[in-house]
Scaffold this motif. Sequence first.
Motif, short mmCIF file in Angstrom:
data_model
loop_
_atom_site.label_atom_id
_atom_site.label_comp_id
_atom_site.label_asym_id
_atom_site.label_seq_id
_atom_site.Cartn_x
_atom_site.Cartn_y
_atom_site.Cartn_z
N LEU A 1 26.23 -14.63 -3.48
CA LEU A 1 25.99 -15.51 -2.33
C LEU A 1 24.88 -16.51 -2.64
CD1 LEU A 1 26.75 -16.08 0.63
CD2 LEU A 1 25.11 -14.31 1.30
N ALA B 1 24.49 -17.55 6.40
CA ALA B 1 25.28 -16.41 5.94
C ALA B 1 24.72 -15.12 6.50
CB ALA B 1 25.30 -16.37 4.42
N VAL C 1 15.24 -14.05 1.20
CA VAL C 1 16.27 -13.65 2.16
C VAL C 1 15.60 -12.86 3.28
CG1 VAL C 1 18.34 -12.26 2.53
CG2 VAL C 1 18.11 -13.62 0.44
N LEU D 1 24.95 -10.11 -2.73
CA LEU D 1 23.89 -11.08 -2.44
C LEU D 1 23.68 -12.03 -3.60
CD1 LEU D 1 21.07 -9.25 -0.47
CD2 LEU D 1 22.79 -10.83 0.36
N VAL E 1 20.24 -17.25 4.57
CA VAL E 1 20.84 -15.92 4.51
C VAL E 1 19.99 -14.92 5.28
CG1 VAL E 1 21.66 -14.06 3.00
CG2 VAL E 1 21.79 -16.44 2.23
N LEU F 1 21.77 -23.23 2.15
CA LEU F 1 22.12 -21.87 2.54
C LEU F 1 20.93 -21.15 3.18
CD1 LEU F 1 24.38 -19.71 2.37
CD2 LEU F 1 23.47 -19.09 0.11
#
Length: 291
Positions: free
Chosen positions: A31, A12, A57, A28, A41, A39
């Motif tokens: 997400l 992402a 992140v 965020l 990010v 995932l």
Amino acid sequence: MSTGATRPTVGAVVLTMNDRPEEFPRALSSLLAQEGVDLDVVVVGNGCPPKLVPPGVRAVDLAENVGIPEGRNVGAANVEGDYLFFFDNDAHLPTADVLSCLAAELERDLGLAYAQPRICDPDTRVTLRRWVPRLRANPARPGIVTVMAEGVVMVRRSAFDAAGGWPGHFFLFHEGIDLAWRLWDHGSTGRYLPEIIVHHPATDPARHARFYRLNARNRVWLARRNLPLLLVPLNLATWVLLTLWRFRDRAALRASLDGFREGLRGGQGERSPMSWGTVARLTFAGRPPIL
């Protein structure tokens, strides 16, 4: 991160200029709350060191604002995943299964290069005309589409790489059409999935000071980069006629014509015209590439 071998992997990409201290953390948070996918990010600070980035992140700090499409290219180069999810920093995923549902559609149909959810304003529930990736803007009708609303979209990583990514030099506006046309020219398609909802405030793109100039310039670049020579004047003539018919604001019209002339002077980058077969496929799908 889950170790489940069968879960879709999603990279992402979120851009920030540190100008949305309320919306960005919420984006965020929604997400990171996604379930059913592995995932990865990254937050790209477009001309600034990203603030309010949560633990786990990664952040990339760009010394200058390189524009939205190039910022997304940088983000894509810094995440792992079979699918790429491009996510505006003022959007919000209202349920925890948005990414898994989009990925499931791409896994079900290997001919799809991108999957587009329905975007709607969280307060009014209105879906703006520009968020519906087809000419007939019924926001509730699913199906194959030939363009995309690039602010919230999932793209197959292999198709994205084969198409060369976003046109970074566009800076802002029409980069979604450019990428979608090139994905189609590589033999893929896109699908609009209105049952998958993403929230996004109904902002006006004309709030950007350079909207009319860049919108017009990039429209010229889009045609000159992607269309067979015979279709370039038809596409641009259609745009000029529609612009003259729609606009009543002289300043906006003047800025648009300035951008149009700027586009004609060049700068569109390398030409890679789509095949006539792609022209036929786009036309059959409901949007001939002169509109």
